[in-house]
Design an enzyme around this catalytic site. Structure first.
Site, mmCIF file in Angstrom:
data_model
loop_
_atom_site.group_PDB
_atom_site.id
_atom_site.type_symbol
_atom_site.label_atom_id
_atom_site.label_comp_id
_atom_site.label_asym_id
_atom_site.label_seq_id
_atom_site.Cartn_x
_atom_site.Cartn_y
_atom_site.Cartn_z
ATOM 1 N N GLU A 1 0.810 -1.229 0.000
ATOM 2 C CA GLU A 1 0.000 0.000 0.000
ATOM 3 C C GLU A 1 0.840 1.274 0.000
ATOM 4 O OE1 GLU A 1 -2.683 -0.501 3.341
ATOM 5 O OE2 GLU A 1 -4.033 -1.677 2.095
ATOM 6 N N GLU B 1 -5.813 -8.218 -0.773
ATOM 7 C CA GLU B 1 -6.503 -8.112 0.521
ATOM 8 C C GLU B 1 -7.963 -7.787 0.289
ATOM 9 O OE1 GLU B 1 -4.923 -5.407 3.473
ATOM 10 O OE2 GLU B 1 -2.872 -5.945 2.924
HETATM 11 C C1 BG6 Z 1 -4.679 -2.874 4.886
HETATM 12 C C2 BG6 Z 1 -3.331 -3.281 5.423
HETATM 13 O O1 BG6 Z 1 -4.687 -1.522 4.730
HETATM 14 O O2 BG6 Z 1 -5.787 -3.080 5.675
HETATM 15 C C3 BG6 Z 1 -3.376 -4.354 6.495
HETATM 16 O O3 BG6 Z 1 -2.474 -3.669 4.388
HETATM 17 C C4 BG6 Z 1 -4.531 -4.094 7.419
HETATM 18 O O4 BG6 Z 1 -2.141 -4.379 7.138
HETATM 19 C C5 BG6 Z 1 -5.814 -4.141 6.606
HETATM 20 O O5 BG6 Z 1 -4.592 -4.970 8.488
HETATM 21 C C6 BG6 Z 1 -7.070 -3.997 7.422
HETATM 22 O O6 BG6 Z 1 -6.991 -2.862 8.207
HETATM 23 P P1 BG6 Z 1 -7.215 -2.929 9.771
HETATM 24 O O7 BG6 Z 1 -6.885 -1.578 10.255
HETATM 25 O O8 BG6 Z 1 -8.632 -3.280 9.958
HETATM 26 O O9 BG6 Z 1 -6.300 -3.977 10.276
#
Ligand code: BG6
Length: 473
Positions: A178, A372
């Site tokens: 990211e 993701e």
């Molecule tokens: C993404 C990141 O932005 O979102 C992860 O690459 C992160 O590291 C994921 O865990 C979800 O966000 P959060 O804040 O709910 O963990």
């Protein structure tokens, strides 16, 4: 009708070392920036406590959900689900304690040797994120993080060690997680390791992003030089901002939002040069980047083989209207009245995924991987001892349906790794109760829990999805 996933589609899951591994001071590992971040909550920001952890504070990443001691068991569960790919990151300070040494820590490398060999044993393709939100702390304290150009050399030293060690074993790499989060203050800390709040300015963040883009391009080139079978991708947190109204100024604003937050980084990674609109953005923001003359050549020569994204939600943006704010992946924007949200206010928008996939493919015509996706939720263990996470199944089903639609639209989608496939610590809030996993880990925000693992209902559902290559949803 061709609404099918292609043969060989890479189904799997994703994690990051700092949120999953734990073992923060084991095996010669040095501290990373994630180790000085306390736990937080939806209304309480995580606190940075430099230079080192303070007695009495809770640091959730130190033990996280302990992949460091559970890797064998967890990979067996991934294989039981039928994973074709597993995305994970390598903790830089496990390999180089401080980040600026020349000789790597053999014990740290051995840990990843084990992980990678175990994955290959089950025919699971490793997908390695080289840097995911965890710069060695020393690089922040001594050099001020990625706003300092010297980090490019340290990163390249790290990268070369990995490429040589895992030649023939790891084919898929992502250079930075990211990178475009550097457009918002969150990224100043997490991506660039800029710990001093006063230094977390747009000027420094864009400078850090430039250095990372140069480092990424060098890393792409190096990967190809070392092994022509290597495939290297970029990773963008895809900011999907809809115009809040049909006022032409809102339409334009949404376009500019996309240019600023997604396309500057994306275009450089894919096309090897700054897009024309960047000049005006930088002028208006009074950003003056230090770019060396050879950087242009480096960027041109190091374009990526594929694009990967994280996608969780969408927001609305406006230049004309006021509205209630909501969150999406590190940036607050306006609420969309047509969408429901997660317990953390992240709006659920499966159709938006199809929209985004088309938008990216129209722009770049490169294979896309969803690195993701998932829903952070409070999971309860029911009286029968199980986690019945039908809300997660519903979320994933709807998003996977839209992936199918996008493939039918012509998008070259090659893989999907669901985020936090085993429960991990949340990046933004540092909570353990914000769970994404298909595998439950008995670990809680008060530090209790025996770290035992248990498949949730979504585990069995996803297993069927993979078995049927997305036919049975
Ligand atoms: C993404 C990141 O932005 O979102 C992860 O690459 C992160 O590291 C994921 O865990 C979800 O966000 P959060 O804040 O709910 O963990």
């Amino acid at each position: 009708m061709n609404k099918r996933f292609p043969k060989g589609f890479l189904w799997g899951g994703a994690t990051a070392a700092n949120q999953y591994e734990g073992g923060w001071n084991k095996g010669g590992r040095g501290p990373s920036i994630a180790d000085i971040l306390t736990g937080g909550s939806v209304d309480k920001e995580r606190k940075l406590t430099p230079p080192y952890p303070i007695e009495g504070e809770f640091y959730p990443n130190h033990k996280a959900t302990d992949f460091y001691h559970h890797w064998k068991e967890d990979i067996r569960l991934f294989s039981e689900m039928g994973f074709k790919v597993y995305r994970f990151s390598i903790s830089w300070s496990r390999i180089f304690q401080k980040g600026d040494e020349i000789t790597p820590n053999e014990e740290g490398l051995k840990f990843y040797d084990n992980v990678i060999n175990e994955l290959l044993k089950y025919n699971i393709e490793p997908l390695v994120t080289i840097s995911h939100y965890e710069n060695p702390l020393h690089l922040s304290l001594e050099y001020g993080g990625w706003k300092n150009r010297k980090l490019i050399d340290f990163y390249m030293n790290f990268v070369e060690v990995l490429y040589n060690r895992y030649k023939g074993k790891v084919k898929y790499w992502l250079t930075f997680n990211e990178i475009n989060m550097l457009t918002v203050p969150f990224g100043g800390v997490f991506c660039a390791g800029i710990l001093d709040e006063k230094e977390n300015t747009e000027q420094n963040r864009y400078q850090a992003m430039h250095h990372q883009l140069v480092a990424s391009a060098l890393a792409v080139k190096k990967a190809h030089d070392i092994d022509e079978n290597n495939k290297v991708g970029c990773m963008l947190a895809y900011h999907n901002g809809y115009p809040y109204t049909c006022h032409p100024e809102d339409i334009l604003f949404a376009q500019q939002y996309c240019q600023k937050h997604n396309n500057i980084a994306g275009d450089i990674h894919v096309r090897g040069e700054y897009p024309k609109f960047a000049k005006r953005i930088f002028e208006e923001l009074k950003i003056d980047l230090q770019i060396n003359s050879e950087d242009y050549k480096i960027l041109r020569e190091g374009t990526v083989d594929f694009v990967s994204i994280s996608y969780y939600s969408s927001v609305c943006v406006s230049n004309t209207a006021e509205g209630t704010k909501t969150n999406a992946n590190g940036s607050a924007n306006l609420k969309n009245p047509y969408l429901k949200a997660s317990d953390w206010g992240w709006q659920i928008d499966a159709t938006g995924l199809r929209y985004v996939l088309n938008q990216i493919y129209d722009r770049y015509q490169l294979p896309i991987m969803i690195a993701e996706n998932g829903i952070g939720a409070i999971d309860k263990v029911s009286e029968d001892g199980k986690v019945h996470d039908d809300y997660r199944i519903d979320y994933m089903r709807k998003h996977i349906e839209q992936m199918k639609e996008a493939i039918y639209d012509g998008v070259d989608l090659i893989g999907y790794t669901s985020w936090g496939c085993t429960d991990v610590v949340s990046a933004s809030t540092g909570e353990l109760k914000k769970r994404y996993g298909l595998i439950y880990v008995n670990k809680h925000d008060d530090g209790t829990g025996d770290l035992s693992r248990m498949p949730k209902d979504s585990f069995y559902w996803y297993k069927r999805v993979i078995e049927s290559n997305g036919e049975v949803l």
